[in-house]
Design a protein around this motif. Structure first.
Motif, mmCIF file in Angstrom:
data_model
loop_
_atom_site.group_PDB
_atom_site.id
_atom_site.type_symbol
_atom_site.label_atom_id
_atom_site.label_comp_id
_atom_site.label_asym_id
_atom_site.label_seq_id
_atom_site.Cartn_x
_atom_site.Cartn_y
_atom_site.Cartn_z
ATOM 1 N N ILE A 100 -119.895 6.425 -23.020
ATOM 2 C CA ILE A 100 -119.777 5.043 -23.499
ATOM 3 C C ILE A 100 -120.775 4.161 -22.753
ATOM 4 C CG2 ILE A 100 -118.273 2.999 -23.540
ATOM 5 C CD1 ILE A 100 -115.920 5.028 -24.027
ATOM 6 N N ASP A 101 -120.891 4.348 -21.443
ATOM 7 C CA ASP A 101 -121.863 3.582 -20.653
ATOM 8 C C ASP A 101 -123.278 3.798 -21.179
ATOM 9 O OD1 ASP A 101 -119.800 2.705 -19.002
ATOM 10 O OD2 ASP A 101 -120.282 4.124 -17.377
ATOM 11 N N HIS A 102 -123.589 5.047 -21.479
ATOM 12 C CA HIS A 102 -124.928 5.366 -21.996
ATOM 13 C C HIS A 102 -125.153 4.679 -23.342
ATOM 14 C CE1 HIS A 102 -128.582 7.610 -22.739
ATOM 15 N NE2 HIS A 102 -128.107 7.951 -23.926
ATOM 16 N N SER A 103 -124.157 4.719 -24.209
ATOM 17 C CA SER A 103 -124.276 4.075 -25.511
ATOM 18 C C SER A 103 -124.504 2.572 -25.346
ATOM 19 C CB SER A 103 -123.005 4.333 -26.338
ATOM 20 O OG SER A 103 -123.099 3.750 -27.611
ATOM 21 N N TYR A 104 -123.714 1.949 -24.512
ATOM 22 C CA TYR A 104 -123.847 0.513 -24.233
ATOM 23 C C TYR A 104 -125.255 0.211 -23.707
ATOM 24 C CZ TYR A 104 -122.782 -3.987 -21.934
ATOM 25 O OH TYR A 104 -122.785 -5.303 -21.519
ATOM 26 N N ASP A 105 -125.697 1.013 -22.733
ATOM 27 C CA ASP A 105 -127.023 0.805 -22.140
ATOM 28 C C ASP A 105 -128.138 0.970 -23.167
ATOM 29 O OD1 ASP A 105 -125.787 0.327 -19.705
ATOM 30 O OD2 ASP A 105 -126.217 2.335 -18.902
ATOM 31 N N MET A 106 -127.992 1.936 -24.074
ATOM 32 C CA MET A 106 -129.008 2.138 -25.113
ATOM 33 C C MET A 106 -129.093 0.929 -26.043
ATOM 34 S SD MET A 106 -130.633 4.971 -24.710
ATOM 35 C CE MET A 106 -131.427 4.969 -26.294
ATOM 36 N N VAL A 107 -127.958 0.367 -26.385
ATOM 37 C CA VAL A 107 -127.948 -0.807 -27.259
ATOM 38 C C VAL A 107 -128.559 -2.001 -26.542
ATOM 39 C CG1 VAL A 107 -126.455 -2.427 -28.486
ATOM 40 C CG2 VAL A 107 -126.039 0.030 -28.657
ATOM 41 N N VAL A 108 -128.173 -2.207 -25.289
ATOM 42 C CA VAL A 108 -128.725 -3.327 -24.513
ATOM 43 C C VAL A 108 -130.231 -3.156 -24.331
ATOM 44 C CG1 VAL A 108 -128.720 -4.456 -22.250
ATOM 45 C CG2 VAL A 108 -126.554 -3.892 -23.370
ATOM 46 N N LYS A 109 -130.664 -1.942 -24.095
ATOM 47 C CA LYS A 109 -132.093 -1.656 -23.904
ATOM 48 C C LYS A 109 -132.921 -2.106 -25.108
ATOM 49 C CE LYS A 109 -135.155 2.300 -23.152
ATOM 50 N NZ LYS A 109 -135.206 3.760 -22.993
ATOM 51 N N GLY A 110 -132.364 -2.008 -26.292
ATOM 52 C CA GLY A 110 -133.082 -2.372 -27.513
ATOM 53 C C GLY A 110 -133.025 -3.861 -27.855
ATOM 54 N N MET A 111 -132.351 -4.631 -27.022
ATOM 55 C CA MET A 111 -132.214 -6.067 -27.289
ATOM 56 C C MET A 111 -133.442 -6.840 -26.818
ATOM 57 S SD MET A 111 -128.297 -6.853 -26.245
ATOM 58 C CE MET A 111 -126.956 -6.275 -27.247
ATOM 59 N N THR A 112 -133.559 -8.035 -27.350
ATOM 60 C CA THR A 112 -134.637 -8.920 -26.912
ATOM 61 C C THR A 112 -134.352 -9.398 -25.487
ATOM 62 O OG1 THR A 112 -133.535 -10.925 -27.678
ATOM 63 C CG2 THR A 112 -134.956 -9.770 -29.279
ATOM 64 N N LYS A 113 -135.394 -9.895 -24.848
ATOM 65 C CA LYS A 113 -135.251 -10.405 -23.483
ATOM 66 C C LYS A 113 -134.221 -11.534 -23.436
ATOM 67 C CE LYS A 113 -137.968 -12.349 -19.702
ATOM 68 N NZ LYS A 113 -139.290 -12.788 -19.255
ATOM 69 N N LYS A 114 -134.258 -12.403 -24.438
ATOM 70 C CA LYS A 114 -133.324 -13.534 -24.489
ATOM 71 C C LYS A 114 -131.878 -13.038 -24.603
ATOM 72 C CE LYS A 114 -132.458 -17.922 -26.713
ATOM 73 N NZ LYS A 114 -132.964 -18.957 -27.587
ATOM 74 N N MET A 115 -131.649 -12.026 -25.436
ATOM 75 C CA MET A 115 -130.304 -11.471 -25.579
ATOM 76 C C MET A 115 -129.831 -10.867 -24.271
ATOM 77 S SD MET A 115 -130.433 -9.729 -29.372
ATOM 78 C CE MET A 115 -128.696 -9.360 -29.508
ATOM 79 N N LYS A 116 -130.725 -10.138 -23.606
ATOM 80 C CA LYS A 116 -130.360 -9.517 -22.328
ATOM 81 C C LYS A 116 -129.995 -10.570 -21.289
ATOM 82 C CE LYS A 116 -133.306 -5.493 -22.996
ATOM 83 N NZ LYS A 116 -134.525 -4.796 -22.563
ATOM 84 N N GLU A 117 -130.694 -11.694 -21.317
ATOM 85 C CA GLU A 117 -130.408 -12.775 -20.371
ATOM 86 C C GLU A 117 -129.003 -13.324 -20.580
ATOM 87 O OE1 GLU A 117 -133.605 -15.545 -20.969
ATOM 88 O OE2 GLU A 117 -135.015 -14.349 -19.803
ATOM 89 N N ASN A 118 -128.493 -13.274 -21.799
ATOM 90 C CA ASN A 118 -127.133 -13.735 -22.089
ATOM 91 C C ASN A 118 -126.067 -12.854 -21.451
ATOM 92 O OD1 ASN A 118 -127.854 -15.999 -23.609
ATOM 93 N ND2 ASN A 118 -128.008 -14.797 -25.491
#
Length: 120
Positions: A100-118
């Motif tokens: 689950i952690d890996h799945s979450y990390d993969m999704v976050v990795k594909g996000m924009t910089k602005k989304m990650k900052e949120n």
């Protein structure tokens, strides 16, 4: 592992929400609107629990080769998603949490910089 353990673990992750976007059975966990876990409540009730999780394509293949209970994502992109059939393997909760952690990390990795900052 039971459905409530899965639910509690997923909801502890930053930016995570739960929803039933398809029907009253398909429970989805999303991080900032992007899916990282999909499961069927009916299958949990019948003792046939499975979880769809995103994975790096190479890691997805490694997992499928190593475990009979991990196969290409059911009704998902076969390259990026695996289905883990919980009753077809001796999967510890910690192993499932790691996936689950890996799945979450993969999704976050594909996000924009602005989304990650949120998520900070």
């Amino acid at each position: 592992m039971n459905i409530e353990q899965l639910r509690q673990y997923c909801l502890k992750k930053k930016g995570t929400t739960e929803a039933f976007p398809f029907d009253n059975d398909a429970l989805v966990f999303k991080v900032l609107g992007k899916m990282f876990v999909l499961t069927s409540l009916a299958k949990w009730e019948r003792g046939e629990a499975s979880i769809n999780l995103k994975a790096d394509p190479d890691y997805a293949l490694e997992l499928r080769a190593a475990y009979d209970g991990i196969r290409p994502g059911f009704h998902m992109s076969k390259k990026h998603w695996n289905t883990i059939y919980l009753n077809e393997g001796d999967f510890s909760p910690n192993f499932i949490f790691k996936l689950i952690d890996h799945s979450y990390d993969m999704v976050v990795k594909g996000m924009t910089k602005k989304m990650k900052e949120n998520l900070l």
